[in-house]
Scaffold this motif. Structure first.
Motif, mmCIF file in Angstrom:
data_model
loop_
_atom_site.group_PDB
_atom_site.id
_atom_site.type_symbol
_atom_site.label_atom_id
_atom_site.label_comp_id
_atom_site.label_asym_id
_atom_site.label_seq_id
_atom_site.Cartn_x
_atom_site.Cartn_y
_atom_site.Cartn_z
ATOM 1 N N LEU A 25 0.753 -1.074 0.099
ATOM 2 C CA LEU A 25 0.031 0.017 -0.006
ATOM 3 C C LEU A 25 0.859 1.350 0.121
ATOM 4 C CD1 LEU A 25 -2.985 -1.320 2.595
ATOM 5 C CD2 LEU A 25 -2.943 -0.555 -0.030
ATOM 6 N N ALA A 26 1.866 1.257 0.761
ATOM 7 C CA ALA A 26 2.892 2.265 0.802
ATOM 8 C C ALA A 26 3.351 2.734 -0.672
ATOM 9 C CB ALA A 26 3.827 2.190 1.922
ATOM 10 N N LEU A 27 3.963 1.567 -1.446
ATOM 11 C CA LEU A 27 4.428 1.690 -2.651
ATOM 12 C C LEU A 27 3.312 2.425 -3.585
ATOM 13 C CD1 LEU A 27 6.239 -1.656 -2.813
ATOM 14 C CD2 LEU A 27 7.331 0.572 -2.382
ATOM 15 N N LYS A 28 1.987 1.947 -3.507
ATOM 16 C CA LYS A 28 1.030 2.210 -4.460
ATOM 17 C C LYS A 28 0.687 4.066 -4.194
ATOM 18 C CE LYS A 28 -2.360 -0.358 -5.380
ATOM 19 N NZ LYS A 28 -3.662 -1.120 -5.129
ATOM 20 N N SER A 29 0.913 4.311 -2.800
ATOM 21 C CA SER A 29 0.418 5.577 -2.530
ATOM 22 C C SER A 29 1.697 6.575 -2.752
ATOM 23 C CB SER A 29 -0.121 5.726 -1.156
ATOM 24 O OG SER A 29 0.922 5.213 -0.122
ATOM 25 N N SER A 30 2.797 5.785 -3.148
ATOM 26 C CA SER A 30 3.905 6.979 -3.371
ATOM 27 C C SER A 30 3.776 7.926 -4.436
ATOM 28 C CB SER A 30 5.108 5.888 -3.607
ATOM 29 O OG SER A 30 5.553 5.401 -2.376
ATOM 30 N N GLY A 68 11.308 4.114 -14.264
ATOM 31 C CA GLY A 68 12.444 3.162 -13.774
ATOM 32 C C GLY A 68 13.065 3.681 -12.691
ATOM 33 N N GLU A 69 13.571 5.226 -12.646
ATOM 34 C CA GLU A 69 13.887 5.607 -11.219
ATOM 35 C C GLU A 69 12.956 5.646 -10.083
ATOM 36 O OE1 GLU A 69 16.731 9.406 -12.977
ATOM 37 O OE2 GLU A 69 14.467 9.724 -13.327
ATOM 38 N N PHE A 70 11.762 5.937 -10.599
ATOM 39 C CA PHE A 70 10.768 5.746 -9.474
ATOM 40 C C PHE A 70 10.606 4.435 -8.938
ATOM 41 C CE2 PHE A 70 6.267 5.024 -8.374
ATOM 42 C CZ PHE A 70 6.052 5.770 -7.274
ATOM 43 N N LEU A 71 10.707 3.348 -9.760
ATOM 44 C CA LEU A 71 10.493 2.261 -9.131
ATOM 45 C C LEU A 71 11.821 1.687 -8.333
ATOM 46 C CD1 LEU A 71 9.252 0.066 -12.409
ATOM 47 C CD2 LEU A 71 8.231 -0.139 -10.137
ATOM 48 N N MET A 72 12.876 2.165 -8.690
ATOM 49 C CA MET A 72 14.204 1.892 -8.132
ATOM 50 C C MET A 72 14.162 2.601 -6.518
ATOM 51 S SD MET A 72 17.071 1.871 -10.937
ATOM 52 C CE MET A 72 18.388 1.919 -10.102
ATOM 53 N N ARG A 73 13.695 3.886 -6.703
ATOM 54 C CA ARG A 73 13.522 4.639 -5.404
ATOM 55 C C ARG A 73 12.523 3.985 -4.567
ATOM 56 N NH1 ARG A 73 10.310 8.922 -3.885
ATOM 57 N NH2 ARG A 73 9.328 9.226 -6.068
ATOM 58 N N THR A 74 11.532 3.356 -4.834
ATOM 59 C CA THR A 74 10.382 2.936 -3.984
ATOM 60 C C THR A 74 10.333 1.726 -3.693
ATOM 61 O OG1 THR A 74 8.788 2.760 -5.884
ATOM 62 C CG2 THR A 74 8.837 5.009 -4.514
ATOM 63 N N VAL A 75 10.277 0.689 -4.822
ATOM 64 C CA VAL A 75 10.270 -0.679 -4.731
ATOM 65 C C VAL A 75 11.916 -1.255 -4.494
ATOM 66 C CG1 VAL A 75 9.785 -2.972 -5.695
ATOM 67 C CG2 VAL A 75 8.379 -0.914 -6.350
ATOM 68 N N GLY A 76 12.693 -0.608 -4.766
ATOM 69 C CA GLY A 76 14.077 -1.061 -4.423
ATOM 70 C C GLY A 76 14.450 -0.771 -3.006
ATOM 71 N N THR A 77 14.050 0.346 -2.504
ATOM 72 C CA THR A 77 14.193 0.463 -0.950
ATOM 73 C C THR A 77 13.353 -0.260 -0.195
ATOM 74 O OG1 THR A 77 14.737 2.886 -1.638
ATOM 75 C CG2 THR A 77 13.965 2.357 0.688
ATOM 76 N N ALA A 78 12.287 -0.717 -0.616
ATOM 77 C CA ALA A 78 11.540 -1.705 0.112
ATOM 78 C C ALA A 78 12.139 -3.280 0.158
ATOM 79 C CB ALA A 78 10.258 -1.815 -0.349
ATOM 80 N N LEU A 108 7.368 -9.946 -14.303
ATOM 81 C CA LEU A 108 8.859 -9.583 -14.517
ATOM 82 C C LEU A 108 9.688 -8.852 -13.323
ATOM 83 C CD1 LEU A 108 9.182 -9.349 -18.327
ATOM 84 C CD2 LEU A 108 10.044 -11.351 -17.056
ATOM 85 N N LEU A 109 8.781 -8.213 -13.052
ATOM 86 C CA LEU A 109 9.444 -7.039 -11.880
ATOM 87 C C LEU A 109 9.278 -7.811 -10.579
ATOM 88 C CD1 LEU A 109 7.941 -3.710 -13.167
ATOM 89 C CD2 LEU A 109 10.460 -4.370 -13.128
ATOM 90 N N LEU A 110 8.159 -8.803 -10.397
ATOM 91 C CA LEU A 110 8.140 -9.470 -9.155
ATOM 92 C C LEU A 110 9.425 -10.411 -8.940
ATOM 93 C CD1 LEU A 110 4.435 -9.982 -8.098
ATOM 94 C CD2 LEU A 110 6.122 -8.736 -6.721
ATOM 95 N N ALA A 111 9.739 -11.131 -10.110
ATOM 96 C CA ALA A 111 10.621 -12.050 -10.302
ATOM 97 C C ALA A 111 11.762 -12.145 -9.535
ATOM 98 C CB ALA A 111 10.804 -12.578 -11.624
ATOM 99 N N PRO A 112 12.643 -11.214 -9.559
ATOM 100 C CA PRO A 112 13.673 -10.968 -8.952
ATOM 101 C C PRO A 112 13.537 -11.117 -7.192
ATOM 102 C CG PRO A 112 13.428 -8.751 -9.912
ATOM 103 C CD PRO A 112 12.312 -9.880 -10.689
ATOM 104 N N ILE A 113 12.638 -10.479 -6.902
ATOM 105 C CA ILE A 113 12.429 -10.301 -5.616
ATOM 106 C C ILE A 113 11.886 -11.667 -4.947
ATOM 107 C CG2 ILE A 113 10.836 -9.368 -3.952
ATOM 108 C CD1 ILE A 113 10.551 -6.785 -5.663
ATOM 109 N N PHE A 129 16.631 -6.478 -8.081
ATOM 110 C CA PHE A 129 15.500 -5.952 -8.609
ATOM 111 C C PHE A 129 15.930 -4.546 -9.675
ATOM 112 C CE2 PHE A 129 12.440 -2.229 -8.339
ATOM 113 C CZ PHE A 129 11.215 -2.930 -8.744
ATOM 114 N N GLU A 130 16.940 -4.128 -9.043
ATOM 115 C CA GLU A 130 17.427 -3.015 -9.847
ATOM 116 C C GLU A 130 17.958 -3.187 -11.238
ATOM 117 O OE1 GLU A 130 19.955 -0.723 -7.271
ATOM 118 O OE2 GLU A 130 18.503 0.511 -6.203
ATOM 119 N N LEU A 131 18.700 -4.327 -11.183
ATOM 120 C CA LEU A 131 19.345 -4.737 -12.448
ATOM 121 C C LEU A 131 18.038 -5.150 -13.522
ATOM 122 C CD1 LEU A 131 21.840 -7.361 -11.220
ATOM 123 C CD2 LEU A 131 22.568 -5.247 -12.621
ATOM 124 N N GLN A 132 17.068 -5.687 -12.778
ATOM 125 C CA GLN A 132 15.898 -5.960 -13.819
ATOM 126 C C GLN A 132 15.175 -4.928 -14.521
ATOM 127 O OE1 GLN A 132 15.154 -8.631 -15.205
ATOM 128 N NE2 GLN A 132 13.082 -9.404 -14.702
#
Length: 212
Positions: free
Chosen positions: A84-89, A98-108, A174-179, A201-204
């Protein structure tokens, strides 16, 4: 002349304050989280959860009427809250998807092991066949929520011309796979040689998205 007695209204016993109710609920959920991670869902008991929380079973059942309800609360509090926190970012001005994904999901992803999320995912995998409700809860609150989030971001990236792989819109997993790979490796397959979920995740993301 004797004055008639005035009948005073009876006082209704006051229940616990909303703040105390929420505090007790948080205590119970934290205790259930520890119990399930330590003993698994099948062997975990409500009696042990109550003991960990410093409460009686009667009090515990005022808040949660079953072990299933306890597990659902654990998923919502400790796992789904991250989704939920990721979705509300909010995306920053001029930020690439891609930068947004790395900043939010990558941090999580960086704290996915220390937060207990990897262990919970392992628990769902290990006991989901015997208790399908566990898998259904995890899918509803976590997996499906993240896939929906990733799909919207992939569509946005496609509109902006930021996707290297247009098929990502149809295959957001594909974005969930590395996690998932990192979680399963670190808890089941090869825990003595852990993988860094954030790095994977960041490599993906770099393979799938165009970034400056």
């Amino acid at each position: 002349m004797t004055q008639p007695e005035i009948e005073r209204p009876k006082r209704t016993p006051r229940g616990p304050s909303p703040q105390k109710t929420q505090a007790t609920r948080r205590t119970i959920v934290a205790a259930a989280f520890e119990e399930f991670l330590e003993h698994g869902y099948a062997r975990g008991t409500t009696a042990s959860v109550a003991q960990r929380a410093g409460l009686s079973k009667v009090t515990l059942f005022r808040y949660f009427d079953s072990k299933e309800a306890l597990f659902e609360a654990v998923i919502q509090t400790h796992i789904a809250s991250a989704a939920l926190a990721l979705k509300s970012s909010t995306m920053l001005d001029h930020e690439f998807v891609g930068e947004f994904l790395m900043r939010t999901v990558g941090t999580a992803a960086e704290v996915i092991d220390t937060s207990g999320r990897s262990a919970t995912a392992r628990l769902v995998i290990a006991e989901g066949l015997e208790f399908p409700l566990l898998a259904q809860m995890y899918r509803r609150y976590v997996n499906d929520a993240l896939l929906e989030h990733f799909t919207r971001l992939a569509e946005l990236a496609a509109q902006r011309g930021e996707l290297k792989v247009p098929e990502l819109v149809e295959h957001p997993a594909l974005l969930l796979a590395p996690i998932w790979m990192a979680m399963m490796n670190n808890t089941v397959i090869h825990p003595e040689t852990p993988l860094n979920a954030k790095t994977l995740f960041e490599l993906q993301v770099r393979l799938l998205f165009k970034m400056p």
